[in-house]
Design a protein around this motif. Structure first.
Motif, short mmCIF file in Angstrom:
data_model
loop_
_atom_site.label_atom_id
_atom_site.label_comp_id
_atom_site.label_asym_id
_atom_site.label_seq_id
_atom_site.Cartn_x
_atom_site.Cartn_y
_atom_site.Cartn_z
N ARG A 184 43.75 47.54 40.08
CA ARG A 184 44.34 46.51 40.92
C ARG A 184 43.25 45.83 41.74
O ARG A 184 42.19 46.39 41.99
CB ARG A 184 45.38 47.12 41.85
CG ARG A 184 46.57 47.69 41.10
CD ARG A 184 47.52 48.40 42.05
NE ARG A 184 48.65 48.97 41.33
CZ ARG A 184 49.55 49.77 41.89
NH1 ARG A 184 49.44 50.08 43.16
NH2 ARG A 184 50.55 50.25 41.17
N GLY A 185 43.57 44.62 42.17
CA GLY A 185 42.65 43.91 43.05
C GLY A 185 41.96 42.75 42.36
O GLY A 185 41.83 42.70 41.13
N ARG A 186 41.51 41.82 43.17
CA ARG A 186 40.87 40.61 42.66
C ARG A 186 39.58 40.91 41.93
O ARG A 186 39.30 40.34 40.87
CB ARG A 186 40.61 39.67 43.83
CG ARG A 186 39.90 38.37 43.45
CD ARG A 186 39.68 37.50 44.67
NE ARG A 186 38.90 38.21 45.67
CZ ARG A 186 38.63 37.72 46.88
NH1 ARG A 186 39.13 36.54 47.23
NH2 ARG A 186 37.90 38.41 47.73
N TRP A 187 38.76 41.83 42.48
CA TRP A 187 37.47 42.11 41.86
C TRP A 187 37.63 42.76 40.49
O TRP A 187 36.81 42.53 39.59
CB TRP A 187 36.63 42.99 42.79
CG TRP A 187 36.18 42.28 44.01
CD1 TRP A 187 36.61 42.47 45.30
CD2 TRP A 187 35.24 41.20 44.08
NE1 TRP A 187 35.99 41.60 46.16
CE2 TRP A 187 35.13 40.80 45.44
CE3 TRP A 187 34.47 40.54 43.12
CZ2 TRP A 187 34.30 39.78 45.86
CZ3 TRP A 187 33.62 39.51 43.54
CH2 TRP A 187 33.54 39.15 44.88
N ALA A 188 38.68 43.54 40.32
CA ALA A 188 38.93 44.14 39.02
C ALA A 188 39.24 43.06 37.98
O ALA A 188 38.78 43.12 36.84
CB ALA A 188 40.07 45.14 39.11
N LYS A 189 40.03 42.06 38.36
CA LYS A 189 40.37 40.97 37.44
C LYS A 189 39.14 40.13 37.11
O LYS A 189 38.96 39.69 35.97
CB LYS A 189 41.48 40.10 38.02
CG LYS A 189 42.74 40.87 38.40
CD LYS A 189 43.20 41.80 37.28
CE LYS A 189 44.38 42.66 37.73
NZ LYS A 189 44.69 43.72 36.73
N ILE A 190 38.29 39.92 38.12
CA ILE A 190 37.05 39.17 37.87
C ILE A 190 36.16 39.96 36.91
O ILE A 190 35.59 39.40 35.96
CB ILE A 190 36.31 38.90 39.19
CG1 ILE A 190 37.12 37.93 40.06
CG2 ILE A 190 34.91 38.35 38.92
CD1 ILE A 190 36.53 37.71 41.44
N GLY A 191 36.06 41.27 37.13
CA GLY A 191 35.27 42.11 36.24
C GLY A 191 35.80 42.10 34.82
O GLY A 191 35.04 42.08 33.85
N MET A 192 37.13 42.12 34.69
CA MET A 192 37.75 42.08 33.36
C MET A 192 37.41 40.77 32.66
O MET A 192 37.05 40.76 31.47
CB MET A 192 39.26 42.24 33.47
CG MET A 192 39.97 42.25 32.14
SD MET A 192 41.79 42.29 32.29
CE MET A 192 42.10 40.64 32.94
N CYS A 193 37.51 39.65 33.37
CA CYS A 193 37.22 38.34 32.77
C CYS A 193 35.76 38.23 32.35
O CYS A 193 35.44 37.74 31.26
CB CYS A 193 37.57 37.22 33.75
SG CYS A 193 39.34 37.03 34.05
N ILE A 194 34.86 38.73 33.21
CA ILE A 194 33.43 38.68 32.88
C ILE A 194 33.14 39.51 31.63
O ILE A 194 32.46 39.05 30.70
CB ILE A 194 32.59 39.19 34.07
CG1 ILE A 194 32.65 38.22 35.24
CG2 ILE A 194 31.13 39.41 33.64
CD1 ILE A 194 31.97 38.72 36.50
N SER A 195 33.67 40.72 31.59
CA SER A 195 33.44 41.60 30.45
C SER A 195 34.02 41.01 29.17
O SER A 195 33.40 41.08 28.10
CB SER A 195 34.05 42.98 30.71
OG SER A 195 33.50 43.58 31.85
#
Length: 405
Positions: free
Chosen positions: A195-206
């Motif tokens: 959960r969280g914004r940084w997790a979604k950003i990390g997912m998109c980057i990966s």
């Protein structure tokens, strides 16, 4: 056992576990860091085996299912090696087939060192950090190539010097493929369940960097793992339909991107078809069951094949495939137990990471080498932790807090 007993040994094991995971998540096959033919991966593997033996001597125990998996692995390796010797295979090729599979010996090490939800969370965080470091490296290299800041000749020399076979470079498409990028797909799955914004950003980057590798197998494996979760996950029917539609949209958009970046795959497809035909021509009643043995290839691929399951069938027959099926069975049973005791939020991502490796190995060799096996042993050991009822003591909201940060 003095300092080798009690909390000190467990702390030592935790530190060693972190180093093993970080090396596996970032350094691919481990060939980049070696001295005199000995790699860091070999050193860490040796230390892990020693730690396991000491811990077992001190009274620690591993699960029965893991013991059976290891015993059956040794039996299948022994059979395939013996057949290879009888067939007159080169001992060097036999050793090259055996040594990667021995990495599965780290399963008891992870069961002994990753015994709590907190340690499992530590392992997943290390994997995610490794994936972000890898993504940054990809961005620098590809950006430098596209904008002319990095010379193609210099890059090729660098990759051939330090890469030691872990990198493949296509000068026509400016595509750089790193064997360790399998962990980018693992990171996409792990990030998706945080959960969280940084997790979604990390997912998109990966995910974006994963697409830039232009590997069709990675994209197929991610999409298939996502669809599997839609089928077996706990969501309602309407939610599942929405997720399935979203996955299809992402696939429709990303597949042309991967195909466009990857360039012409006709030669690669042709090589695979030739290999399939050559294996089929050599299948007999006996070889279908026990294989042709380690060290025996086909003219198109005398050592290793891109299609992992084809190579396993050719060298180990149905026996080798049944061993992989037993690994899948253990993963499934531990997932069911983990879900039953209320740890589904932690269990599903681990199970899907293993599924990702299984599917990716249809097109590229991962499940029978340390890169893919390192993911599997972490997932198997992690699901064992989550399958224990005692973990529910951290469960519900507190368990989610541990995992999601």
């Amino acid at each position: 056992m003095g300092i080798l007993s009690g909390s000190f040994r467990h702390s030592l094991g935790t530190g060693l576990m972190c180093m093993v995971v970080f090396e596996a998540a970032l350094l691919g096959s481990g060939q980049m860091l070696q001295l005199g033919g000995v790699t860091l991966k070999m050193i860490l593997f040796g230390l892990s085996v020693v730690y396991t033996l000491v811990s077992l001597y001190c009274g620690d125990r591993i699960s029965l299912s893991s013991t059976l998996l290891l015993s059956s692995l040794f039996a299948s390796i022994a059979i395939a090696s013996l057949i290879g010797f009888v067939q007159g295979a080169d001992p060097k090729f036999i050793a090259e087939d055996v040594s990667p599979q021995l990495y599965f010996l780290l399963l008891p090490f992870f069961e002994l060192t990753m015994g709590t939800a907190r340690k499992l969370d530590l392992v997943t965080r290390i994997i995610l950090i490794g994936a972000l470091i890898m993504s940054a490296g990809y961005a620098v290299i590809l950006g430098g190539l596209w904008f002319g800041a990095i010379s193609i000749v210099d890059l090729y020399k660098l990759l051939t010097t330090i890469g030691r076979g872990d990198f493949m470079y296509d000068g026509q498409t400016f595509r750089v493929f790193y064997k360790g990028s399998l962990y980018l797909g693992v990171a996409v799955i792990l990030f998706a369940f945080r959960r969280g914004r940084w997790a979604k950003i990390g997912m998109c980057i990966s995910f974006i960097v994963l697409l830039l590798t232009a590997t069709r197998g990675f994209l197929l494996a991610i999409l298939m793992a996502a669809l599997l979760y839609v089928l077996i996950g706990p969501a309602r029917t309407r939610t599942k339909m929405a997720y399935a539609f979203l996955i299809l949209v992402v696939g429709a958009v990303s597949v042309p991107v991967v195909l466009g970046i990857g360039g012409d795959k006709a030669e690669s497809n042709s090589d695979r078809l030739i290999t399939v035909n050559e294996v089929a021509d050599r299948v007999g009643l006996v070889s279908a069951v026990i294989g042709h043995g380690f060290g025996t290839g086909v003219p198109q691929r005398p050592e290793h094949m891109e299609i992992t399951y084809l190579e396993i069938f050719h060298k180990q027959g149905v026996i080798g495939l049944l061993w992989l099926a037993s690994v899948g069975t253990v993963l499934t049973l531990r997932l069911r137990k983990a879900v039953k005791v209320g740890n589904e939020d932690l269990a599903y991502p681990l199970f899907l990471c293993a599924v990702f490796v299984f599917i990716e190995s249809i097109t590229n060799p991962f499940i029978n080498n340390p890169i893919g096996l390192s993911v599997l042993v972490v997932c198997i050991a992690g699901l064992r932790v989550l399958a224990e009822p005692r973990v529910v003591g951290v469960s519900s909201e507190r368990s989610k807090a541990i995992v999601y940060g």
